[in-house]
Design an enzyme around this catalytic site. Structure first.
Site, short mmCIF file in Angstrom:
data_model
loop_
_atom_site.label_atom_id
_atom_site.label_comp_id
_atom_site.label_asym_id
_atom_site.label_seq_id
_atom_site.Cartn_x
_atom_site.Cartn_y
_atom_site.Cartn_z
N ASN A 7 0.86 -1.19 0.03
CA ASN A 7 -0.01 0.13 0.12
C ASN A 7 0.82 1.25 0.08
O ASN A 7 1.90 1.05 0.50
CB ASN A 7 -0.87 0.01 1.27
N PHE B 205 -1.42 8.02 4.63
CA PHE B 205 -2.05 8.69 5.62
C PHE B 205 -3.45 9.48 5.34
O PHE B 205 -3.54 10.47 5.68
CB PHE B 205 -1.17 9.62 6.73
N SER C 87 6.12 5.08 8.73
CA SER C 87 5.20 4.72 7.26
C SER C 87 6.07 5.07 6.32
O SER C 87 6.93 6.21 6.34
CB SER C 87 4.00 5.71 7.27
N ASN D 207 5.13 5.83 3.37
CA ASN D 207 4.22 6.34 2.31
C ASN D 207 4.14 7.97 2.33
O ASN D 207 3.61 8.57 1.93
CB ASN D 207 2.96 5.87 2.27
N THR D 208 4.77 8.65 3.48
CA THR D 208 4.80 10.16 3.81
C THR D 208 6.51 10.53 3.70
O THR D 208 7.48 10.06 4.16
CB THR D 208 4.23 10.56 4.92
N LYS E 149 6.04 3.60 17.23
CA LYS E 149 5.97 2.64 16.12
C LYS E 149 7.09 2.74 15.02
O LYS E 149 7.37 3.92 14.47
CB LYS E 149 4.58 2.61 15.24
N ASN F 184 6.33 -1.55 11.26
CA ASN F 184 5.49 -0.98 10.38
C ASN F 184 5.54 -1.99 8.98
O ASN F 184 6.11 -2.71 9.28
CB ASN F 184 5.66 0.25 9.90
#
Length: 354
Positions: free
Chosen positions: A116, A120, A183, A185-186, A225, A254
């Site tokens: 994915n 966020f 994450s 993805n940021t 995390k 994560n």
């Protein structure tokens, strides 16, 4: 065995014929509808019991829901019927944001995995807190974790401001707060795991938490995390900093940027974080490193690649005190929760106390 356990293998092919993100939304909407009609407790009656203490909190069992499945906290009560010992929702950012362009979620069924790059996507703090306040889970004694992050548009140098806004907002509503700095993805978010950036963030969080504890008259546990893509030195550094700055626990891990175990599979080259079975060993490595470098009683929550009860037990044996599920639920359904509780209870029950 509940009806839902028997039905999910029949329903899964239908869900897997749909776009992954749409299937995710439809599943949550369906669960919520059944909950509102009072039917969910009739088809999903899981209440596995294996009481443990975690972060100073009493849990009915050590198997939790990982953040990400319910980003806006809109389905807490429906998910509460699945037998979790604790539920974590988010990641929420101060302002609403759409996330990355679609498509942004991809199944890799040959590897029991997902990729994915959601980024966020969420409706922001106001909507999130309204959902949390309107849920019954916590009012009925359920343990609820709230996961906070930074907005994509916030420069990494100002990231602490977003986390402090998030911490102040969710603090009165949370049993514990998770600070998501891992994450993939940021953009640049994982830079916050580097020693200088992490020290600055943890200092700010410690000071803000003290202020909030005085204001609200209670100390809410804060956990961080982290990513699975850390080497031994990075793990040791983080393990040294977390207790030093009064962080109460750590979630490992994560999603991963690695494509080990999925090379050659359709969608394996998609950008984003890989979750599911291929992450299990990487997560175990981080958990073992943390447990080696942390005190025996320091709480670790293990997450990543748990597809069966035996893997949940492995997380505990590696040093985790509790575990969380996400991708495994998509492939296995609600039966996985009870299976993991049973597997964990077959090993030393004292290993889950923290």
């Amino acid at each position: 065995m509940s009806l839902a356990y028997r039905l999910y293998p029949l329903i899964r092919p239908i869900l897997f014929s749909m776009d992954p993100e749409r299937a995710h939304e439809r599943t949550l909407e369906g669960l919520n509808r059944l909950h509102q009609w009072g039917l969910l407790k009739k088809v999903l009656d899981a209440k596995p019991s294996a009481p443990v203490r975690l972060l100073g909190l009493q849990l009915p069992n050590p198997v939790g829901l990982a953040a990400g499945l319910d980003k806006n906290g809109a389905y807490i009560d429906a998910l509460g019927h699945m037998g979790f010992g604790f539920i974590e929702v988010g990641t929420v950012t101060p302002k609403a944001q759409p996330g990355n362009p679609k498509p942004r979620m991809f199944r890799l069924p040959e590897a029991n995995a997902l990729i994915n790059r959601l980024g966020f996507n969420n409706k922001g703090l106001d909507a999130f807190l309204a959902n949390v306040a309107g849920s019954e889970w916590k009012k009925r004694g359920g343990i609820l974790g709230l996961n906070i992050g930074k907005n994509a548009a916030t420069p990494i140098e100002q990231a602490a401001n977003d986390y402090l806004l998030g911490l102040a907002a969710v603090y009165p509503h949370a049993d514990y707060v998770t600070v998501n700095i891992s994450s993939p993805n940021t953009q640049n978010l994982r830079a916050l795991q580097q020693v200088d950036e992490l020290t600055g963030l943890l200092t700010a969080l410690r000071d803000k938490r003290k202020e909030l504890a005085d204001k609200h008259g209670r100390a809410v546990p804060v956990v961080v995390k982290i990513a699975p893509d850390l080497d031994a030195n990075q793990i040791a550094t983080i393990a040294g900093l977390l207790p030093q700055y009064e962080i109460d626990g750590v979630i490992a891990t994560n999603t991963t940027l690695s494509r080990k175990g999925v090379n050659g599979i359709s969608h394996a080259k998609e950008k984003g974080g890989l979750s599911g079975m291929p992450v299990h060993e990487a997560s175990l490595k981080v958990i073992r490193g943390l447990r080696r470098d942390l005190s025996p009683e320091y709480p670790i929550i293990g997450v990543g690649g748990i597809m069966e009860g035996a893997q949940a037990a492995e997380k505990i044996q590696a040093g985790a005190n509790a575990i969380q599920l996400y991708t495994g639920l998509i492939y296995r359904g609600p039966v996985l929760v009870d299976e993991c509780v049973r597997a964990i209870t077959q090993i030393s029950p004292t290993s889950t106390n923290a």
